[in-house]
Design a protein around this motif. Structure first.
Motif, PDB file in Angstrom:
ATOM      1  N   VAL A 105       0.806  -1.225   0.000  1.00  0.00           N
ATOM      2  CA  VAL A 105       0.000   0.000   0.000  1.00  0.00           C
ATOM      3  C   VAL A 105       0.838   1.273   0.000  1.00  0.00           C
ATOM      4  O   VAL A 105       0.322   2.351  -0.304  1.00  0.00           O
ATOM      5  N   THR A 106       2.114   1.186   0.353  1.00  0.00           N
ATOM      6  CA  THR A 106       2.935   2.397   0.457  1.00  0.00           C
ATOM      7  C   THR A 106       3.840   2.563  -0.758  1.00  0.00           C
ATOM      8  O   THR A 106       4.093   1.624  -1.502  1.00  0.00           O
ATOM      9  N   GLY A 107       4.323   3.804  -0.937  1.00  0.00           N
ATOM     10  CA  GLY A 107       5.266   4.093  -2.009  1.00  0.00           C
ATOM     11  C   GLY A 107       4.683   3.924  -3.395  1.00  0.00           C
ATOM     12  O   GLY A 107       5.403   3.646  -4.351  1.00  0.00           O
ATOM     13  N   LYS A 108       3.355   4.099  -3.528  1.00  0.00           N
ATOM     14  CA  LYS A 108       2.708   3.928  -4.826  1.00  0.00           C
ATOM     15  C   LYS A 108       2.958   5.142  -5.713  1.00  0.00           C
ATOM     16  O   LYS A 108       2.718   6.276  -5.310  1.00  0.00           O
ATOM     17  N   THR A 109       3.427   4.900  -6.913  1.00  0.00           N
ATOM     18  CA  THR A 109       3.719   5.997  -7.848  1.00  0.00           C
ATOM     19  C   THR A 109       3.103   5.749  -9.220  1.00  0.00           C
ATOM     20  O   THR A 109       3.474   6.399 -10.186  1.00  0.00           O
ATOM     21  N   TYR A 323      -0.626  11.875  -1.272  1.00  0.00           N
ATOM     22  CA  TYR A 323      -2.006  11.499  -1.556  1.00  0.00           C
ATOM     23  C   TYR A 323      -2.294  10.129  -0.959  1.00  0.00           C
ATOM     24  O   TYR A 323      -1.405   9.300  -0.768  1.00  0.00           O
ATOM     25  N   VAL A 324      -3.549   9.925  -0.638  1.00  0.00           N
ATOM     26  CA  VAL A 324      -4.041   8.633  -0.187  1.00  0.00           C
ATOM     27  C   VAL A 324      -5.306   8.336  -0.976  1.00  0.00           C
ATOM     28  O   VAL A 324      -6.216   9.162  -1.019  1.00  0.00           O
ATOM     29  N   ARG A 325      -5.332   7.187  -1.636  1.00  0.00           N
ATOM     30  CA  ARG A 325      -6.545   6.761  -2.341  1.00  0.00           C
ATOM     31  C   ARG A 325      -7.281   5.768  -1.459  1.00  0.00           C
ATOM     32  O   ARG A 325      -6.686   4.811  -0.961  1.00  0.00           O
ATOM     33  N   LEU A 326      -8.566   6.015  -1.289  1.00  0.00           N
ATOM     34  CA  LEU A 326      -9.389   5.158  -0.436  1.00  0.00           C
ATOM     35  C   LEU A 326     -10.555   4.600  -1.239  1.00  0.00           C
ATOM     36  O   LEU A 326     -11.156   5.311  -2.047  1.00  0.00           O
ATOM     37  N   GLU A 418      -4.080  -6.380   6.014  1.00  0.00           N
ATOM     38  CA  GLU A 418      -4.511  -7.161   4.850  1.00  0.00           C
ATOM     39  C   GLU A 418      -5.684  -6.473   4.152  1.00  0.00           C
ATOM     40  O   GLU A 418      -5.733  -6.370   2.922  1.00  0.00           O
ATOM     41  N   GLU A 419      -6.630  -5.990   4.941  1.00  0.00           N
ATOM     42  CA  GLU A 419      -7.786  -5.301   4.350  1.00  0.00           C
ATOM     43  C   GLU A 419      -7.376  -3.954   3.766  1.00  0.00           C
ATOM     44  O   GLU A 419      -7.876  -3.547   2.717  1.00  0.00           O
ATOM     45  N   LEU A 420      -6.458  -3.263   4.433  1.00  0.00           N
ATOM     46  CA  LEU A 420      -5.977  -1.983   3.917  1.00  0.00           C
ATOM     47  C   LEU A 420      -5.326  -2.142   2.546  1.00  0.00           C
ATOM     48  O   LEU A 420      -5.423  -1.264   1.691  1.00  0.00           O
ATOM     49  N   SER A 421      -4.672  -3.281   2.322  1.00  0.00           N
ATOM     50  CA  SER A 421      -3.961  -3.483   1.060  1.00  0.00           C
ATOM     51  C   SER A 421      -4.901  -3.512  -0.125  1.00  0.00           C
ATOM     52  O   SER A 421      -4.482  -3.300  -1.266  1.00  0.00           O
ATOM     53  N   ASN A 422      -6.193  -3.768   0.108  1.00  0.00           N
ATOM     54  CA  ASN A 422      -7.177  -3.781  -0.968  1.00  0.00           C
ATOM     55  C   ASN A 422      -7.994  -2.503  -1.025  1.00  0.00           C
ATOM     56  O   ASN A 422      -8.836  -2.353  -1.913  1.00  0.00           O
ATOM     57  N   THR A 423      -7.758  -1.594  -0.093  1.00  0.00           N
ATOM     58  CA  THR A 423      -8.629  -0.436   0.073  1.00  0.00           C
ATOM     59  C   THR A 423      -7.880   0.890   0.036  1.00  0.00           C
ATOM     60  O   THR A 423      -8.476   1.931  -0.194  1.00  0.00           O
ATOM     61  N   PHE A 424      -6.588   0.838   0.218  1.00  0.00           N
ATOM     62  CA  PHE A 424      -5.814   2.031   0.553  1.00  0.00           C
ATOM     63  C   PHE A 424      -4.502   2.007  -0.214  1.00  0.00           C
ATOM     64  O   PHE A 424      -3.840   0.975  -0.279  1.00  0.00           O
ATOM     65  N   GLU A 425      -4.161   3.115  -0.829  1.00  0.00           N
ATOM     66  CA  GLU A 425      -2.852   3.270  -1.458  1.00  0.00           C
ATOM     67  C   GLU A 425      -2.340   4.677  -1.202  1.00  0.00           C
ATOM     68  O   GLU A 425      -3.125   5.627  -1.168  1.00  0.00           O
ATOM     69  N   THR A 426      -1.041   4.809  -1.040  1.00  0.00           N
ATOM     70  CA  THR A 426      -0.462   6.123  -0.804  1.00  0.00           C
ATOM     71  C   THR A 426       0.935   6.205  -1.385  1.00  0.00           C
ATOM     72  O   THR A 426       1.612   5.181  -1.537  1.00  0.00           O
ATOM     73  N   ASN A 427       1.338   7.431  -1.713  1.00  0.00           N
ATOM     74  CA  ASN A 427       2.713   7.633  -2.169  1.00  0.00           C
ATOM     75  C   ASN A 427       3.656   7.899  -0.999  1.00  0.00           C
ATOM     76  O   ASN A 427       4.851   8.093  -1.188  1.00  0.00           O
ATOM     77  N   MET A 428       3.123   7.887   0.233  1.00  0.00           N
ATOM     78  CA  MET A 428       3.987   7.966   1.409  1.00  0.00           C
ATOM     79  C   MET A 428       4.830   6.696   1.464  1.00  0.00           C
ATOM     80  O   MET A 428       4.372   5.612   1.097  1.00  0.00           O
ATOM     81  N   THR A 429       6.059   6.821   1.925  1.00  0.00           N
ATOM     82  CA  THR A 429       6.926   5.660   2.013  1.00  0.00           C
ATOM     83  C   THR A 429       6.545   4.806   3.218  1.00  0.00           C
ATOM     84  O   THR A 429       5.845   5.258   4.128  1.00  0.00           O
TER      85      THR A 429
END
Length: 510
Positions: A105-109, A323-326, A418-429
């Motif tokens: 979920v982290t470091g998404k670019t 950013y955080v995508r939810l 585990e649930e966050l990994s399907n619901t949440f993405e962020t470019n934060m490291t």
């Protein structure tokens, strides 16, 4: 002689027990070391907790060895070593599982654009090969996402070995009209543009009349500018601003789509205050790519999350750092894993969701996943519809933040991640997220989460994305100015209360 042999056998049995006990103690020690190492590698476990666990787990193998000095205590020690090794081994599994989820979920670019080839649902063709063989003419947008449309067309032509017949149109509305008028037999477009059609007055649920005969996923890099875009008060150390983009679908959170929830979270870690500024999805403003043409804010997400961020930075006096995508629909399992959340409702109301019907009392409500999702979705029960839905969504976010501060996160960390990994993405490291989680766990001070919704007036306007007239929200710029004031006060370290925020807000019939 028989007695001597018996003593020898007994001594050999005891020695064998000691060896087993010592070997198990060694295994226990190795497993414990691995557990501490993996726990620290997640970046979310505070060092003092890791050291405390290390001391306890380090003493236990020594205790097991000492217990082998006596036959009876030696047996107990062996059982203890097996039990601890099993528990810590399972802990390693959970920690590794959670760590992989955090990596996910982290470091998404990157973002994914889903390019589809659409035809009418009752069209006899079932594949792109059949459509090309039948010389179907396809519509494509002249400019918007043209590079991705051209890439998709080229891939099709390379695959079928035949030139595709295409016609260019200015807007997705023009393409829909051409398809309905049989000027074209299909079209190539991003799924996000079709979702814009679904949200319009003229073409509500238009996707229900279509079928997809080909899908292509194109991954693109999210390019967030790191340069200062505004003349603003510099952020102090420990302060940052995050764009929360929320979609209300069950699709992939990585896919480009309209952003139904647009919240700026201004965080001051020194004062432990978070200011949530929500902007209506239909806010009628120029997009950063529209050359002054106005559109609904929600449509900015069609062009990428960086366009949403740049557009919000044009409205507010703040540079967005992350950013955080939810995916709000995916919050169901997260909230259940946290044991539910406490949410404040301004009204008593009820709302159906699929086969269920949920009711809410005015005041605090303890909600589990589906009830919380229904609460965040509902708008028809309120006079100001989308505005109240935005407030309720912020209450859900507050409830989740409060639950994450509790010890419940530690009990169900693996499940929550585990649930966050399907619901949440962020470019934060991973390190940045871990640092924040550690802060939540270690500090005895709760976060002061405040919120303010920027208001406007229901109106009609021609949208850049569709080209047709749609219902929009004309901004009340006094509210935008007040939001900017709240942002700067938060960054400057000034603490406020929710009552104070509400009391000083601009008044009016909006």
């Amino acid at each position: 002689m028989a007695s001597t042999n018996s003593r020898k056998k007994k001594k050999a049995k005891v020695s064998k027990q000691k060896v087993i006990g010592c070997v198990l103690a060694l295994i226990e020690f190795v497993v414990s070391v691995l557990f501490i190492y993996f726990a620290i590698s997640t970046k979310v476990v505070p060092m003092k907790y890791a050291l405390l666990a290390g001391v306890v787990l380090g003493i236990l193998p020594v205790l097991v060895v000492l217990m082998q000095m006596n036959k009876k205590t030696g047996v107990v020690g062996i059982i203890l070593a097996i039990l601890v090794t099993t528990i810590v081994g399972y802990g390693i599994y959970l920690v590794r599982h959670a760590d992989k989820a955090l990596d996910k979920v982290t470091g998404k670019t990157t973002e994914v654009t889903v390019m589809n080839v659409y035809v009418k649902k009752d069209d006899p063709v079932s594949s792109i090969n059949e459509a090309v063989a039948a010389s179907y003419p396809f519509g494509i947008l002249r400019e918007k996402d043209r590079d991705k449309a051209d890439e998709t067309v080229k891939q099709i032509e390379d695959a079928v070995g035949q030139k595709l017949i295409t016609k260019e149109y200015e807007t997705i509305f023009d393409i829909a009209k051409a398809l309905d008028g049989q000027e074209i037999r299909g079209f190539v477009s991003s799924s996000a543009f079709v979702s814009a059609l679904d949200g319009s007055e003229e073409y509500q649920h238009y996707s229900d009349t279509l079928k997809i005969i080909l899908e292509k996923k194109i991954e693109t890099v999210v390019e967030i500018s790191t340069e200062e875009k505004k003349e603003e008060v510099p952020k102090a150390a420990g302060c940052f601003a995050v764009y929360l983009s929320g979609i209300d679908t069950f699709g992939s959170v990585s896919t480009k789509s309209r952003s139904d929830v647009n919240i700026i979270a201004v965080v001051n870690r020194n004062t432990r205050q978070i200011m949530l500024i929500t902007t209506p999805r239909d806010f009628y403003v120029p997009l950063s790519i529209s050359d002054g043409s106005k559109d609904k804010l929600t449509h900015a997400g069609i062009y990428g999350i960086e366009v949403s961020m740049d557009t919000l930075e044009m409205i507010y006096d703040v540079n967005l750092d992350y950013y955080v995508r939810l995916n709000f629909s995916g919050f169901i399992n997260i909230i259940d894993a946290l044991g539910g959340i406490d949410v404040y409702s301004q009204y008593s109301f009820g709302t159906p969701m699929e086969t269920d019907y949920f009711t809410y009392e005015k005041g605090m409500n303890h909600l589990y996943g589906r009830a919380a999702l229904a609460f965040a979705r509902e708008r028809h029960s309120f006079g100001d519809g989308d505005f109240q839905r935005g407030r309720n969504q912020m209450e859900v976010i507050k409830g989740v933040v409060s639950a994450l501060e509790s010890s419940q996160l530690l009990y169900n960390f693996s499940e929550v991640m585990e649930e966050l990994s399907n619901t949440f993405e962020t470019n934060m490291t991973k390190d940045e997220v871990g640092e924040l989680v550690q802060e939540m766990i270690e500090s005895d001070r709760s976060w002061n989460v405040l919120s303010y919704e920027v208001m406007g007036y229901p109106d009609w306007g021609v949208c850049y994305t569709g080209g047709g007239e749609a219902s929009v929200v004309t901004p009340e710029w006094r509210c935008v100015d007040y939001a900017n004031e709240l942002i700067q006060r938060t960054l400057n370290g000034e603490t406020m209360t929710q009552d104070e925020v509400k009391e000083n807000a601009p008044k009016g019939n909006f």
